[in-house]
Motif scaffolding. Structure first.
Motif, PDB file in Angstrom:
ATOM      1  N   ASP A 123      -3.075  27.329   5.236  1.00  0.00           N
ATOM      2  CA  ASP A 123      -2.651  28.230   4.943  1.00  0.00           C
ATOM      3  C   ASP A 123      -2.353  27.741   3.369  1.00  0.00           C
ATOM      4  N   LYS A 124      -3.286  26.751   2.623  1.00  0.00           N
ATOM      5  CA  LYS A 124      -3.508  26.822   1.521  1.00  0.00           C
ATOM      6  C   LYS A 124      -5.266  26.959   1.086  1.00  0.00           C
ATOM      7  N   PRO A 125      -4.637  27.249  -0.172  1.00  0.00           N
ATOM      8  CA  PRO A 125      -6.248  27.874  -0.534  1.00  0.00           C
ATOM      9  C   PRO A 125      -7.856  26.944  -0.262  1.00  0.00           C
ATOM     10  N   LEU A 126      -7.987  25.669   0.148  1.00  0.00           N
ATOM     11  CA  LEU A 126      -8.694  24.838   1.014  1.00  0.00           C
ATOM     12  C   LEU A 126      -9.606  25.871   1.830  1.00  0.00           C
ATOM     13  N   SER A 127     -10.863  25.893   2.471  1.00  0.00           N
ATOM     14  CA  SER A 127     -11.274  26.126   3.049  1.00  0.00           C
ATOM     15  C   SER A 127     -12.960  24.892   2.688  1.00  0.00           C
ATOM     16  N   PRO A 128     -13.002  24.849   3.512  1.00  0.00           N
ATOM     17  CA  PRO A 128     -14.632  24.010   3.036  1.00  0.00           C
ATOM     18  C   PRO A 128     -16.125  24.638   2.885  1.00  0.00           C
ATOM     19  N   LYS A 129     -15.513  25.254   3.914  1.00  0.00           N
ATOM     20  CA  LYS A 129     -17.124  26.309   3.648  1.00  0.00           C
ATOM     21  C   LYS A 129     -17.008  27.409   3.205  1.00  0.00           C
ATOM     22  N   LEU A 130     -16.000  27.943   2.229  1.00  0.00           N
ATOM     23  CA  LEU A 130     -15.669  28.524   0.831  1.00  0.00           C
ATOM     24  C   LEU A 130     -15.671  27.869  -0.266  1.00  0.00           C
ATOM     25  N   LEU A 131     -15.541  26.917  -0.432  1.00  0.00           N
ATOM     26  CA  LEU A 131     -15.733  25.436  -1.652  1.00  0.00           C
ATOM     27  C   LEU A 131     -17.526  25.683  -1.328  1.00  0.00           C
ATOM     28  N   MET A 132     -18.192  25.335  -0.587  1.00  0.00           N
ATOM     29  CA  MET A 132     -19.722  24.977  -0.811  1.00  0.00           C
ATOM     30  C   MET A 132     -20.477  25.991  -1.078  1.00  0.00           C
ATOM     31  N   LEU A 133     -19.115  27.487  -0.427  1.00  0.00           N
ATOM     32  CA  LEU A 133     -19.846  28.879  -1.024  1.00  0.00           C
ATOM     33  C   LEU A 133     -20.214  28.869  -1.965  1.00  0.00           C
ATOM     34  N   GLN A 144     -14.165  25.312   8.337  1.00  0.00           N
ATOM     35  CA  GLN A 144     -13.079  25.742   8.131  1.00  0.00           C
ATOM     36  C   GLN A 144     -11.523  26.094   9.306  1.00  0.00           C
ATOM     37  N   ASP A 145     -12.812  25.856  10.776  1.00  0.00           N
ATOM     38  CA  ASP A 145     -11.701  26.444  11.868  1.00  0.00           C
ATOM     39  C   ASP A 145     -10.919  24.541  11.867  1.00  0.00           C
ATOM     40  N   GLN A 146     -11.695  23.720  11.196  1.00  0.00           N
ATOM     41  CA  GLN A 146     -10.537  22.640  11.416  1.00  0.00           C
ATOM     42  C   GLN A 146     -10.224  22.279  10.360  1.00  0.00           C
ATOM     43  N   CYS A 147      -9.777  22.582   9.673  1.00  0.00           N
ATOM     44  CA  CYS A 147      -9.112  22.140   8.776  1.00  0.00           C
ATOM     45  C   CYS A 147      -7.931  21.872   8.346  1.00  0.00           C
ATOM     46  N   PRO A 148      -7.018  20.433   7.923  1.00  0.00           N
ATOM     47  CA  PRO A 148      -5.459  21.154   8.171  1.00  0.00           C
ATOM     48  C   PRO A 148      -5.394  21.606   6.640  1.00  0.00           C
ATOM     49  N   ALA A 149      -5.493  21.504   5.471  1.00  0.00           N
ATOM     50  CA  ALA A 149      -4.937  22.627   4.600  1.00  0.00           C
ATOM     51  C   ALA A 149      -5.287  24.365   4.944  1.00  0.00           C
ATOM     52  N   TRP A 150      -6.925  24.324   5.511  1.00  0.00           N
ATOM     53  CA  TRP A 150      -6.900  25.837   5.995  1.00  0.00           C
ATOM     54  C   TRP A 150      -5.831  26.274   7.114  1.00  0.00           C
ATOM     55  N   ASN A 151      -5.889  25.476   8.051  1.00  0.00           N
ATOM     56  CA  ASN A 151      -4.925  25.850   8.803  1.00  0.00           C
ATOM     57  C   ASN A 151      -3.300  26.043   9.085  1.00  0.00           C
ATOM     58  N   ILE A 154     -13.664  26.578  -8.967  1.00  0.00           N
ATOM     59  CA  ILE A 154     -12.649  25.994  -8.461  1.00  0.00           C
ATOM     60  C   ILE A 154     -11.173  25.857  -8.870  1.00  0.00           C
ATOM     61  N   ASP A 155     -10.333  26.363  -8.072  1.00  0.00           N
ATOM     62  CA  ASP A 155      -9.127  26.396  -8.197  1.00  0.00           C
ATOM     63  C   ASP A 155      -8.250  25.076  -8.503  1.00  0.00           C
ATOM     64  N   PRO A 156      -7.967  24.573  -9.274  1.00  0.00           N
ATOM     65  CA  PRO A 156      -7.171  23.747  -8.640  1.00  0.00           C
ATOM     66  C   PRO A 156      -6.409  22.987  -7.381  1.00  0.00           C
ATOM     67  N   ASP A 157      -5.916  24.112  -7.569  1.00  0.00           N
ATOM     68  CA  ASP A 157      -4.738  24.053  -5.754  1.00  0.00           C
ATOM     69  C   ASP A 157      -5.623  24.072  -4.673  1.00  0.00           C
ATOM     70  N   ILE A 158      -7.471  24.400  -4.943  1.00  0.00           N
ATOM     71  CA  ILE A 158      -7.988  23.600  -3.556  1.00  0.00           C
ATOM     72  C   ILE A 158      -8.810  22.647  -3.521  1.00  0.00           C
ATOM     73  N   LEU A 159      -8.538  22.074  -5.159  1.00  0.00           N
ATOM     74  CA  LEU A 159      -8.852  20.691  -5.546  1.00  0.00           C
ATOM     75  C   LEU A 159      -8.524  19.521  -4.664  1.00  0.00           C
ATOM     76  N   TRP A 160      -6.860  20.101  -5.411  1.00  0.00           N
ATOM     77  CA  TRP A 160      -5.378  18.919  -4.729  1.00  0.00           C
ATOM     78  C   TRP A 160      -5.734  19.482  -3.076  1.00  0.00           C
ATOM     79  N   SER A 161      -5.707  20.509  -2.748  1.00  0.00           N
ATOM     80  CA  SER A 161      -5.386  20.299  -1.242  1.00  0.00           C
ATOM     81  C   SER A 161      -5.926  19.711  -0.274  1.00  0.00           C
TER      82      SER A 161
END
Length: 748
Positions: free
Chosen positions: A325-335, A316-323, A392-399
């Motif tokens: 302000d996109k809804p994608l967090s790889p961690k939250l997706l896995m959880l 999450q700390d390194q994700c360009p989408a999360w950084n 999973i929201d589509p915006d998460i998937l496509w971010s």
């Protein structure tokens, strides 16, 4: 005291070990519910896999990284202590019955006691420091500077982490107290290697009666056991408490990783399979599953991945989408996938979800016998909006840009990108659901074999702008063996104006160096990278098979791989040709243009002589860097150009930040949050550069767009440019213009 300690400890131990064992079996059976993988894919080269497991485990190679080495070292101590200090738990059980109990043979052996004390003491310090780090970086609260979503712990289940850390701290303190009482009971008042750390406690407890010392040992041994069993009971009642279960699950998750040599699950995507069998796209089976449309469509490795997530938030700390302000967090997706799969598990254990009919597979009486919450979870769509009650929201998937930062950072080798693309595959190929603007790109690929929809004849227009001949296979060259390299220009390098500058510069450098090369011209088609990352595997297969058949014919079927030399200026083409085309029967010796140019400079075939007195900052393309580990050649070229001063951005190399174009995002609008390319240019400008350099046409376009917008706003000088490393090198290799003291690197 002794009797109470024995009774309490044994009762809670039976409960603790019973629950722990039951849940371990449950997790194993749950993971087995996942789809099969191709035979041998996850278990080939067992010796190499075992060696890598020990490398990662003992060396902590995924945690002991630059900038976080102290954290890695502290975690290593805690990890080693967790295993090694199991012997102290055995000792505690013996001490319930005899206060001076020691494990036979080794219990009084000084190296054992020395290591036990040192590890225990350092573990106490380490876990206290890790608790402090977690408190300092928690999402909100006094002293946290209100980090909110910028905290890597945002979304983590904090009580679970604090509980686990508290257990470790409590066990460590119990061990040290027990050692002090043991020393006092045995009369060890002289300093020795047996009590290197607890020696002050031994003296502090000296003078107590033997009965008091024994009672204290009974009591603290019982407390140590109760703390340990409280941990066992807690995780035994929480199969999704992966912050604790990863201590066991990380081992198989690392051993079964995609690459037996220990490499991350980057580069090539996994071939699309159904039930462990690769899909034949020319004649797919009627019951073939295209991608992941429900949690049971994931492979067993996917379910193991979800269960292993440590919630550390490094991804999450390194994700360009999360950084941005996109809804994608790889961690939250896995959880989210972990919790959904666990909640749906009773339905799957009952036999549901085994085919495309979903609920109809489960007999009505079984379906109705399931708890309401389980049935509700089973009916949730995997991908869907909040109104649709989707997991999973589509915006998460496509971010996702498929940059691979999450995979690179994950300490337990979770394969986030493969899982995201698998879900995209189902959405594209079964649901026909994807961002509308991407549809134009797909249509262009189908009709014209390039994302812009231009005619094949335009692929050679750049050659007409050069003052030397570039052989085109099939037109001015009939035998590819007459040249050393086939230059794969790529769609962007052939058709996009800014990328064509790189193409011409690289071709001119090869000409100057005397390297014989040829291009394919109109015979080239898109490698299929954007289609595959978007999720249209069928289109990738079509484009890829066509290119492989063409290339095999160009090189000759009997030509060995080492003589099928291809050089590419686009990292996405480079990745497809080198890593993914072998899946389609195409074996080639592929290098990136910066690798070849670095070699030519080292061999003296290209000599940078003209100084370029400029400050630059180099941007690592994700598909060149993280996906293919090519970090050094571009920097070596820059270092050999006189006058150039490269200042690294804060996020560089393995921690490089994406330009925003990967994962087919180049052809999709960014409607949420800050644009990724703007974020990256902000970081680049913080180094006060005259020029921003890169080695990828996608990056060139994305970063260039942001710079152009800033020029229009008057925020940067008109001289600011984004250029490829090849353009910089060409400017230095060519003599300086007589009328100009400073070369115009951007116009090379």
């Amino acid at each position: 005291m002794q009797l109470a300690a024995i009774v309490v400890s044994l009762v809670i131990s039976v409960i603790g070990f019973g629950l722990l064992g039951r849940t371990a079996v449950y997790i194993y059976q749950f993971v087995k519910l996942g789809q099969s993988t191709a035979p041998g894919v996850r278990s080939n080269e067992p010796l190499e896999r075992t060696r890598n497991l020990f490398r990662e485990f003992l060396g902590h190679t995924r945690l002991a990284r630059k900038g976080k080495r102290w954290i890695g070292a502290m975690h290593w101590v805690v990890m080693v202590g967790f295993g090694l200090l199991f012997f102290t738990l055995v000792t505690a059980y013996g001490q319930l019955f005899s206060a001076d109990f020691a494990i036979p043979l080794i219990g009084r052996w000084w190296p054992f006691e020395f290591v036990t004390e040192v590890i225990s003491f350092v573990m106490i310090l380490a876990i206290a420091a890790l608790i402090g780090i977690r408190l300092r970086n928690r999402p909100a609260g006094a002293g946290s500077k209100e980090k909110g979503k910028r905290s890597r712990f945002f979304g983590s289940t904090m009580w679970q982490a604090y509980f686990v850390e508290g257990v470790i701290l409590g066990i460590g303190l119990c061990i040290m107290l027990l050692r002090g009482f043991e020393g006092a009971l045995g009369g060890h008042l002289s300093y020795s290697a047996h009590y290197p750390v607890s020696y002050p406690l031994v003296h502090a407890f000296d003078g107590m009666s033997r009965g008091s010392l024994e009672n204290w040992i009974y009591a603290i041994a019982a407390v140590k056991i109760v703390i340990s069993m409280a941990w066992a009971i807690t995780i035994g009642l929480n199969s999704t408490m992966s912050v604790a279960w990863h201590r066991f699950l990380a081992f198989p998750n690392i051993w079964f990783k995609k690459k037996a040599d220990g490499g991350t699950a980057l580069g090539a995507l996994s071939p699309m399979a159904s039930g462990g069998v690769p899909i034949d796209f020319e004649d797919p089976a009627e019951d073939a599953r295209f991608g992941v449309g429900a949690v049971e469509d994931f492979t067993w490795k996917g379910l193991l991945d979800f269960s292993t997530c440590t919630e550390c938030g490094r991804c999450q700390d390194q994700c360009p989408a999360w950084n941005t302000d996109k809804p994608l967090s790889p961690k939250l997706l896995m959880l989210a996938l972990r919790d959904h799969s666990a909640a749906k598990a009773p339905y799957l254990f009952a036999g549901g979800g085994k085919d495309l009919e979903g609920n109809e597979k489960l007999a009505e009486e079984k379906w109705l016998s399931l708890p309401d919450m389980v049935r509700a979870e089973a009916e949730r769509p995997l991908i869907g909006t909040a109104e649709e009650n989707g997991v999973i929201d589509p915006d998460i998937l496509w971010s996702c840009t498929t940059c691979g930062a999450c995979v690179e950072q994950c300490p337990v080798d979770i394969e986030h990108v493969d899982h995201i693309v698998d879900m995209r595959r189902y959405q594209v190929m079964i649901e026909s659901s994807f961002p509308s603007e991407a549809g134009t790109m797909l249509k262009n690929l189908e009709k014209a074999q390039n994302p812009w929809g231009m005619q094949p004849k335009k692929r050679t227009e750049w050659i007409q702008e050069l003052d030397f001949e570039v052989p085109v296979f099939g037109e001015t060259l009939e035998d590819i063996s007459e040249v050393e390299y086939l230059y794969w220009v790529g769609c962007a390098g052939s058709l996009e104006d800014r990328a064509k500058k790189t193409t011409k510069a690289f071709a001119e450098l090869l000409h100057i160096a005397g390297v014989k090369f040829a291009v394919l011209g109109g015979m080239e088609s898109c490698t299929g990278d954007p289609a595959r990352r978007l999720g249209n595997e069928f289109l990738f297969q079509m484009l890829g098979q066509g290119n492989v058949e063409m290339l095999n014919e160009v090189f000759g079927e009997d030509t060995p791989r080492e003589k099928r030399k291809i050089v590419a200026t686009c990292p996405h083409c480079f990745n497809s040709l080198a890593n993914e085309y072998p899946q389609l029967g195409g074996e080639y010796d592929v290098i990136h243009h910066t690798q070849l140019l670095d070699t030519l400079v080292s061999e003296g075939k290209l000599t940078p002589v003209t100084p370029i007195d400029q400050n630059i900052t180099y941007h690592d393309p994700c598909y060149l860097g993280r996906h293919n580990k090519v970090y050094t050649p571009p920097r070596e070229i820059i270092a050999k150009v006189p006058g150039l001063k490269n200042t690294e951005m804060h996020r560089c190399k393995e921690k490089g930040f994406c330009c925003g174009a990967g994962g087919a995002r180049m052809w999709m609008e960014e409607r949420i949050g800050k644009r990724i390319n703007v974020e990256r240019v902000d970081e680049a400008l913080s180094t006060n550069p005259d020029v921003i350099s890169t080695a990828c046409p996608y990056c060139l376009v994305m970063l260039g767009d942001s710079i152009t917008a800033r020029k229009q706003a008057g925020e940067v000088p008109e001289s600011m440019e984004v250029v490829d490393v090849a353009q910089l090198l060409l400017t230095s290799v060519k003599p300086a213009p007589a009328s100009s003291a400073e070369p115009a690197a951007a116009n090379a």
